[in-house]
Design an enzyme around this catalytic site. Structure first.
Site, PDB file in Angstrom:
ATOM      1  N   ASP A 376     -18.168  -0.175  -1.009  1.00 54.80           N
ATOM      2  CA  ASP A 376     -17.751   0.878  -0.068  1.00 54.80           C
ATOM      3  C   ASP A 376     -16.464   1.551  -0.546  1.00 54.80           C
ATOM      4  OD1 ASP A 376     -16.296  -1.411   0.396  1.00 54.80           O
ATOM      5  OD2 ASP A 376     -16.760  -1.544   2.535  1.00 54.80           O
ATOM      6  N   HIS A 380     -16.055   5.336  -1.171  1.00 60.88           N
ATOM      7  CA  HIS A 380     -14.933   6.100  -0.606  1.00 60.88           C
ATOM      8  C   HIS A 380     -14.309   6.984  -1.693  1.00 60.88           C
ATOM      9  CE1 HIS A 380     -11.186   6.404   1.987  1.00 60.88           C
ATOM     10  NE2 HIS A 380     -10.710   6.741   0.788  1.00 60.88           N
ATOM     11  N   GLU A 381     -13.964   6.380  -2.827  1.00 64.62           N
ATOM     12  CA  GLU A 381     -13.292   7.152  -3.885  1.00 64.62           C
ATOM     13  C   GLU A 381     -14.204   8.250  -4.435  1.00 64.62           C
ATOM     14  OE1 GLU A 381     -10.373   6.771  -3.754  1.00 64.62           O
ATOM     15  OE2 GLU A 381     -10.179   4.751  -2.979  1.00 64.62           O
ATOM     16  N   HIS A 384     -14.381  11.281  -2.330  1.00 65.61           N
ATOM     17  CA  HIS A 384     -13.277  12.240  -2.552  1.00 65.61           C
ATOM     18  C   HIS A 384     -13.681  13.234  -3.645  1.00 65.61           C
ATOM     19  CE1 HIS A 384     -10.346  10.732   0.197  1.00 65.61           C
ATOM     20  NE2 HIS A 384     -10.209   9.543  -0.391  1.00 65.61           N
ATOM     21  N   TYR A 395      -5.306  17.740   1.469  1.00 68.31           N
ATOM     22  CA  TYR A 395      -5.033  16.326   1.714  1.00 68.31           C
ATOM     23  C   TYR A 395      -3.733  16.116   2.492  1.00 68.31           C
ATOM     24  CZ  TYR A 395      -5.735  11.376   0.761  1.00 68.31           C
ATOM     25  OH  TYR A 395      -5.963  10.027   0.890  1.00 68.31           O
ATOM     26  N   GLU A 404     -10.161  11.916   4.495  1.00 67.84           N
ATOM     27  CA  GLU A 404     -10.178  10.454   4.441  1.00 67.84           C
ATOM     28  C   GLU A 404     -11.352   9.881   5.243  1.00 67.84           C
ATOM     29  OE1 GLU A 404      -8.887   7.608   3.235  1.00 67.84           O
ATOM     30  OE2 GLU A 404      -8.195   9.008   1.716  1.00 67.84           O
ATOM     31  N   GLU A 428     -17.319  -1.432   8.234  1.00 62.88           N
ATOM     32  CA  GLU A 428     -15.977  -1.872   7.836  1.00 62.88           C
ATOM     33  C   GLU A 428     -15.771  -1.411   6.397  1.00 62.88           C
ATOM     34  OE1 GLU A 428     -13.875  -4.723   9.388  1.00 62.88           O
ATOM     35  OE2 GLU A 428     -14.851  -3.927  11.181  1.00 62.88           O
ATOM     36  N   TYR A 434     -10.664  -7.419   0.888  1.00 62.66           N
ATOM     37  CA  TYR A 434      -9.484  -7.433   1.754  1.00 62.66           C
ATOM     38  C   TYR A 434      -9.111  -8.869   2.101  1.00 62.66           C
ATOM     39  CZ  TYR A 434      -6.617  -6.260   5.860  1.00 62.66           C
ATOM     40  OH  TYR A 434      -5.602  -6.144   6.773  1.00 62.66           O
ATOM     41  N   THR A 435      -7.830  -9.180   2.054  1.00 64.23           N
ATOM     42  CA  THR A 435      -7.293 -10.518   2.380  1.00 64.23           C
ATOM     43  C   THR A 435      -8.235 -11.645   1.935  1.00 64.23           C
ATOM     44  OG1 THR A 435      -8.183 -10.308   4.621  1.00 64.23           O
ATOM     45  CG2 THR A 435      -5.852  -9.741   4.318  1.00 64.23           C
ATOM     46  N   ILE A 438      -8.429 -14.998   3.696  1.00 62.71           N
ATOM     47  CA  ILE A 438      -8.835 -15.084   5.116  1.00 62.71           C
ATOM     48  C   ILE A 438     -10.281 -14.592   5.219  1.00 62.71           C
ATOM     49  CG2 ILE A 438      -8.173 -14.565   7.498  1.00 62.71           C
ATOM     50  CD1 ILE A 438      -5.487 -13.511   6.429  1.00 62.71           C
ATOM     51  N   ASP A 441     -12.510 -11.878   8.059  1.00 65.26           N
ATOM     52  CA  ASP A 441     -11.664 -11.025   8.915  1.00 65.26           C
ATOM     53  C   ASP A 441     -11.969  -9.541   8.742  1.00 65.26           C
ATOM     54  OD1 ASP A 441     -10.577 -10.783   6.380  1.00 65.26           O
ATOM     55  OD2 ASP A 441      -8.515 -10.617   7.084  1.00 65.26           O
ATOM     56  N   ASP A 479       2.498   9.017   5.361  1.00 65.70           N
ATOM     57  CA  ASP A 479       1.096   9.045   4.926  1.00 65.70           C
ATOM     58  C   ASP A 479       0.515  10.472   5.009  1.00 65.70           C
ATOM     59  OD1 ASP A 479      -1.411   7.963   4.093  1.00 65.70           O
ATOM     60  OD2 ASP A 479      -2.045   7.724   6.173  1.00 65.70           O
ATOM     61  N   HIS A 484      -4.615   8.481   6.489  1.00 67.53           N
ATOM     62  CA  HIS A 484      -5.378   7.232   6.582  1.00 67.53           C
ATOM     63  C   HIS A 484      -5.325   6.645   7.983  1.00 67.53           C
ATOM     64  CE1 HIS A 484      -4.467   7.397   2.203  1.00 67.53           C
ATOM     65  NE2 HIS A 484      -5.695   6.918   2.101  1.00 67.53           N
TER      66      HIS A 484
END
Ligand code: L5Q
Ligand code: ZN
Ligand code: CA
Length: 575
Positions: A376, A380-381, A384, A395, A404, A428, A434-435, A438, A441, A479, A484
């Site tokens: 994903d 996303h990139e 763009h 932007y 975004e 998501e 991500y993390t 964890i 999450d 930002d 974002h």
């Protein structure tokens, strides 16, 4: 568009009618609409059909674009129809033409003409050659097609050495304008695999056999002899991937250069390694000089760098999504190569599109693992890149937030598409990367429930959460005006359109992912402009929904109503 009286309109749903002309000229949307009475879009008419057939309308319209006396030579039309197709989704008809001179096609010419349901021309693209009918170009060849092929072969083999087998070679009489002069040529096209891959174009003067011009349409003739091989490698998520690459037959090393093939379209896919060069330096070198990093190589056909394998295979999957679902040929719709570079910076917690290519950091192992591991994120990139080549949303501030958001929306949709139609919903971004300490999450942003994720207290937002309503938007300068952050408001609208749900007291009936992606793609590529903000996004999505799912008896379709209620639910109401 003339407006009718609006006195009976008060109880009807008001939807903006975005006219083709006002869109293409970046004009303002009408603030009110009377189309519940007018019922359907009133398209811009560039040329009226007046009872002519579709083909006659197209030719008459194009002929009307030719300046000067309209004295066609007796031998025929300037325009030849090469493709025509109906778009059942919109009731429109699309014709592609090339120009010809006495029946001989003119290299590089071409127009598209779009007809509405009444056969009127409402849009057209492509330059029309002026005064062609009064130009004198020889049309009688003095050499044969076989002669021209022999001449082209001689030129090709001077460049790359003896070719044992041509995969394909043929010639066709073509008018070629070179340095301001028109020539009658044979255009000889030749495909070679060995000793070097090539798709050679030779323009051989049909009156005397001179080579007027030649080029290799794959890339500049590559002096390095290569051969295609199948390679493998484990990706960031430990999954074995298999992909085609090229092997340098001199060194025996394979490089991470492949092709994403879909039907007749093929896109080069090349992946490189920045060897942890700092992200700022890399971005400057890449932007200024086209520096992409260093080759990723192997002697065994097994690629041992998971980040490189993920970036490479994910970019192919995202390209497949755009090609298969949206019929888009790469990010620019013209087959541009897909370039990715991994290992940017030291523990860089980000991924980016720099206007030319994709960049992936390795992450610090706490907030992120290797960002190349999220399909994903790749989606996303790469989106763009699609946006740069379509609406080109500026932007910052609202247009930046829409930019975004569309990157997030299509990032999710591309990933779900790659997992299959019946895959569970995943709204998501970046859950794989991500993390990493964890598990479970979720990702760094949630489209289904933006408020489930916190943002830095520096933004001063309610409960330090991503906003899911326009009234909660961020209005500061961090930002780039919260691109974002405020993206989440539109993300939630897209999620509601697809999956449905109650939000801030508004009930939205979901219409499925596949309808949602069609609506947003149409809005992005046909309606949004560089300065579009939230209200334009709402209007563009509604217009796209109305095109694809037309009103009946003056009433918007269920799909259009869903788009309206989703934007109402996130507080983008147009009031
Ligand atoms: C972001 C792309 C992603 N990066 N960049 C703040 O700066 C902020 C967010 C991002 F794919 F890594 F997520 O979205
Ligand atoms: Zn982004
Ligand atoms: Ca995801």
């Amino acid at each position: 568009m003339k407006k009718k009286k609006q006195n009976k309109m008060s109880k009807k749903v008001v939807i903006p009618a975005v006219l083709a002309l006002s869109v293409s000229f970046g004009g303002l949307l009408p603030t009110t609409s009377a189309f519940a009475e007018e019922q359907t879009n009133v398209p811009t008419v560039l040329f009226q059909a007046n009872g002519l057939s579709k083909q006659e309308v197209v030719k008459a319209f194009l002929q009307s674009q030719v300046a000067g006396p309209k004295t066609l030579s007796a031998s025929g039309d300037q325009f030849k129809i090469v493709n025509e197709e109906a778009d059942p989704a919109t009731g429109t008809y699309h014709v592609r033409t090339v120009e010809q001179y006495n029946g001989i096609p003119i290299y590089g010419s071409g127009q598209t003409v779009a007809l509405d349901a009444n056969n009127n021309v409402y849009a057209s693209f492509g330059k029309v050659t002026q005064r062609l009918a009064r130009t004198i170009i020889p049309t009688k060849a003095s050499i044969s097609k076989d002669d021209s092929i022999a001449i082209a072969k001689e030129g090709i083999e001077e460049k790359i050495g003896k070719v044992k087998n041509y995969d394909a070679i043929d010639g066709e009489l073509t008018i070629y304008n070179y340095q301001g002069q028109d020539y009658l040529t044979y255009l000889v096209k030749a495909s070679t695999a060995a000793p070097a891959p090539g798709y050679f174009h030779y323009f051989v003067d049909a009156t005397n056999g001179n080579v007027i011009d030649s080029f290799n349409a794959i890339h500049e003739a590559d002096p390095v002899p290569t051969t295609p091989v199948i390679a493998r490698g484990l990706d960031v998520n430990g999954i074995m991937q298999s992909f085609g690459v090229i092997k340098d037959t001199n060194t025996g090393k394979s490089l991470l250069h492949g092709t994403a093939v879909n039907g007749t379209n093929s896109v080069s896919v090349n992946t490189y390694d920045a060897h942890r060069m700092g992200e700022n330096g890399f971005i400057i070198l890449s932007g200024l000089l086209g520096f992409t990093g260093w080759e990723v190589e192997t002697k065994t056909n097994f690629f041992a760098d998971p980040a490189a394998v993920s970036a490479h295979t994910n970019s192919i999957k995202v390209n497949n999504y755009y090609q298969n679902i949206h019929k888009r040929n790469s990010l620019d719709a013209k087959g541009m190569p897909l370039i990715s570079t991994v290992h940017i910076g030291s523990k860089w917690n980000n991924a980016a599109w720099n206007g030319k290519q994709m960049l992936y950091g390795d992450g610090d192992g706490v907030y992120f693992s290797s960002l190349a591991g999220g399909m994903d994120v790749a989606g996303h990139e790469m989106t763009h890149g699609v946006i740069t080549n379509s609406a080109n949303l500026t932007y910052q501030d609202e247009s930046g937030a829409i930019n975004e958001s569309l990157a997030d929306i299509f990032g999710c949709l591309a990933q779900m598409n790659a997992r299959g139609l019946s895959s569970p919903a995943d709204w998501e971004i970046g859950e794989e990367i991500y993390t990493p300490n964890i598990p479970g999450d979720g990702g760094l942003r949630s489209l289904s429930d933006p408020r489930s994720k916190s943002v830095s207290a520096a933004y001063g937002l309610r409960d330090n959460r991503y906003p899911d309503h326009y009234q909660d938007r961020y209005l500061g300068e961090l930002d780039k005006g919260g691109v974002h952050i405020n993206s989440s408001i539109n993300n939630k609208a897209a999620y509601l359109i697809s999956e449905g749900g109650e939000h801030h007291g508004v009930n939205v009936t979901g219409i499925t992912r596949s309808k949602t992606e069609k609506i947003y793609y149409r809005a992005l590529t046909k309606y949004l402009t560089a300065s579009s903000g939230f209200i334009d996004m709402r209007n563009a999505a509604i217009q796209a929904a109305r095109d694809l799912y037309p009103d009946k008896n003056g009433q918007p379709s269920a799909e259009t109503k869903t788009v309206i209620s989703a934007y109402d639910a996130v507080g983008v109401t147009g009031q």
